[in-house]
Write a protein that holds these residues in place. Structure first.
Motif, short mmCIF file in Angstrom:
data_model
loop_
_atom_site.label_atom_id
_atom_site.label_comp_id
_atom_site.label_asym_id
_atom_site.label_seq_id
_atom_site.Cartn_x
_atom_site.Cartn_y
_atom_site.Cartn_z
N ASP A 273 15.68 -4.62 34.90
CA ASP A 273 15.08 -5.89 35.34
C ASP A 273 13.76 -5.68 36.06
N HIS B 72 2.06 -4.25 30.67
CA HIS B 72 2.99 -4.41 29.55
C HIS B 72 2.84 -3.22 28.60
N GLU C 60 -2.41 -11.30 32.20
CA GLU C 60 -0.98 -11.31 31.90
C GLU C 60 -0.50 -10.04 31.20
N SER D 133 7.57 -4.25 32.97
CA SER D 133 7.32 -5.03 31.76
C SER D 133 8.61 -5.60 31.18
N SER D 134 9.67 -4.77 31.15
CA SER D 134 10.96 -5.23 30.59
C SER D 134 11.51 -6.41 31.37
N GLY D 135 11.45 -6.32 32.69
CA GLY D 135 11.97 -7.40 33.51
C GLY D 135 11.19 -8.69 33.32
N ARG D 136 9.88 -8.58 33.19
CA ARG D 136 9.06 -9.77 32.98
C ARG D 136 9.40 -10.45 31.66
N LEU D 137 9.53 -9.66 30.60
CA LEU D 137 9.87 -10.24 29.29
C LEU D 137 11.28 -10.80 29.29
N ARG D 138 12.19 -10.12 29.94
CA ARG D 138 13.57 -10.59 30.02
C ARG D 138 13.64 -11.95 30.70
N ARG D 139 12.91 -12.11 31.81
CA ARG D 139 12.94 -13.38 32.55
C ARG D 139 12.24 -14.49 31.78
N GLU D 140 11.13 -14.16 31.10
CA GLU D 140 10.35 -15.20 30.42
C GLU D 140 11.01 -15.65 29.13
#
Length: 339
Positions: free
Chosen positions: A52, A105, A101, A55-62
């Motif tokens: 979480d 990433h 943004e 980059s992974s956490g950001r994509l997971r949340r979005e």
């Protein structure tokens, strides 16, 4: 037909290799995969999906998707050493630097997410990335649902519940009652199938509580590991991980696995003797799991503790080619215990 050997003296990758499943995530799983690709083409990486952070956490949340970072690292680790493989490995791992943004990433994360959205299938998307990279093996997620890791962090008389992989991994204190949310999440069917059909299953090295242990906590994964006829190898870390395993010995790492999944036996515990505090204690705990302790120099010659791919591959090859005997523990595939 016997195994063919390449010019460096290694068995050639191909369908004649054993069917191996490697479980884990992050840098630990990468070390295992870089070694295993030297000795088999029939290789499946089953990757944790609880990250979480970054980059992974950001994509997971979005996007509500699986965190792609550990999956990306596994794919990159299965690239060969040709110009094609090395170039695409670097492309996959490339991180953007900027003020917008895209900052931080990884391109590979975005590529994986693109294929997931186009195909609507997590494993198909990863297979397409694997075809592009010409990887040796396959990468599948541990579960089709993004998972959350929770743990009690104990410091003296103080106990607090911590949620999220980053928070758990960085917390200081003794970890207890590690759990996965949702508790009823299923292991991915492709992961279960690979474990059922494997000759060998490899667990570790890696972040012990957040990358290794989750495979034993998820009920359907634990059931698959308990019922498979595959032999099992546990690869121990070369050093304690700050925060997560401070003060733990090599034997303590095995005790954690036995505490959370006492029904799962092992056949081999692989450790570097230079990192073992008490060989007799480690050997005794390994024996209680049904395993033989194998001590091999598998670290690099550098000051930093990293597994050397060729040394680790040699240790795996010793185990896989029957240096430890021909008795297969476990149950034949398909004969599952009640789980």
């Amino acid at each position: 037909m016997g195994t063919t050997i390449d010019v460096a003296g290694w068995p050639r990758r191909g369908e004649e290799g054993p069917a191996v499943v490697a479980l884990g995530g992050g840098h630990g799983l990468s070390a295992t995969l870089r070694a295993l690709r030297h000795i088999t083409h029939r290789l499946t990486a089953v990757v944790t999906v609880a990250d979480d952070g970054g980059s992974s956490g950001r994509l997971r949340r979005e996007f509500g998707c699986l965190p792609p970072g550990d999956l990306r690292m596994a794919l990159a680790s299965l690239c060969d050493d040709s110009e094609w493989g090395l170039t695409w490995r670097d492309v996959l791992q490339h991180r953007f630097e900027g003020q917008g943004e895209l900052d931080n990433h990884a391109l590979g994360n975005l590529l994986i997410l693109s294929l997931w959205q186009l195909l609507g299938d997590d494993v198909a998307g990863l297979d397409w990335v694997g075809r592009l990279l010409s990887i040796h093996g396959r990468v599948v997620p541990m579960s089709s649902s993004p998972l959350v890791i929770e743990a009690d962090i104990v410091n003296g008389d103080r106990r607090r519940r911590v949620s999220g992989q980053v928070a758990v991994a960085s917390a200081r204190g003794r970890m207890e009652n590690v759990a996965i949310v949702p508790q009823d999440a299923d292991a991915h069917p492709e992961a279960v199938r690979a474990i059922d059909e494997a000759d060998w299953v490899v667990l570790g090295p890696g972040s012990w509580y957040t990358s290794v242990l989750p495979h034993l906590i998820l009920p359907s994964m634990r059931c698959a590991l308990a019922s498979t006829g595959a032999r099992k190898v546990i690869v121990l870390n070369l050093s304690a991980q700050r925060g997560e395993t401070d003060g733990m010995t090599s034997a303590d790492h095995l005790r954690v696995l036995a505490d959370y999944a006492p029904e799962i036996s092992a056949d081999v515990v692989l450790a570097d003797p230079s990192t073992v505090e008490d060989i007799d204690d480690l050997s005794a705990v390994a024996e209680s799991l049904g395993a033989v302790l194998v001590l091999r120099q598998v670290r690099t010659g550098e000051a930093l503790c990293h597994h050397d791919p060729l040394r680790l591959a040699a240790a795996f090859r010793d185990a896989f080619e029957g240096a430890l005997g021909d008795v297969v523990r476990g149950r034949p595939p398909g004969q599952r215990p009640e789980c």
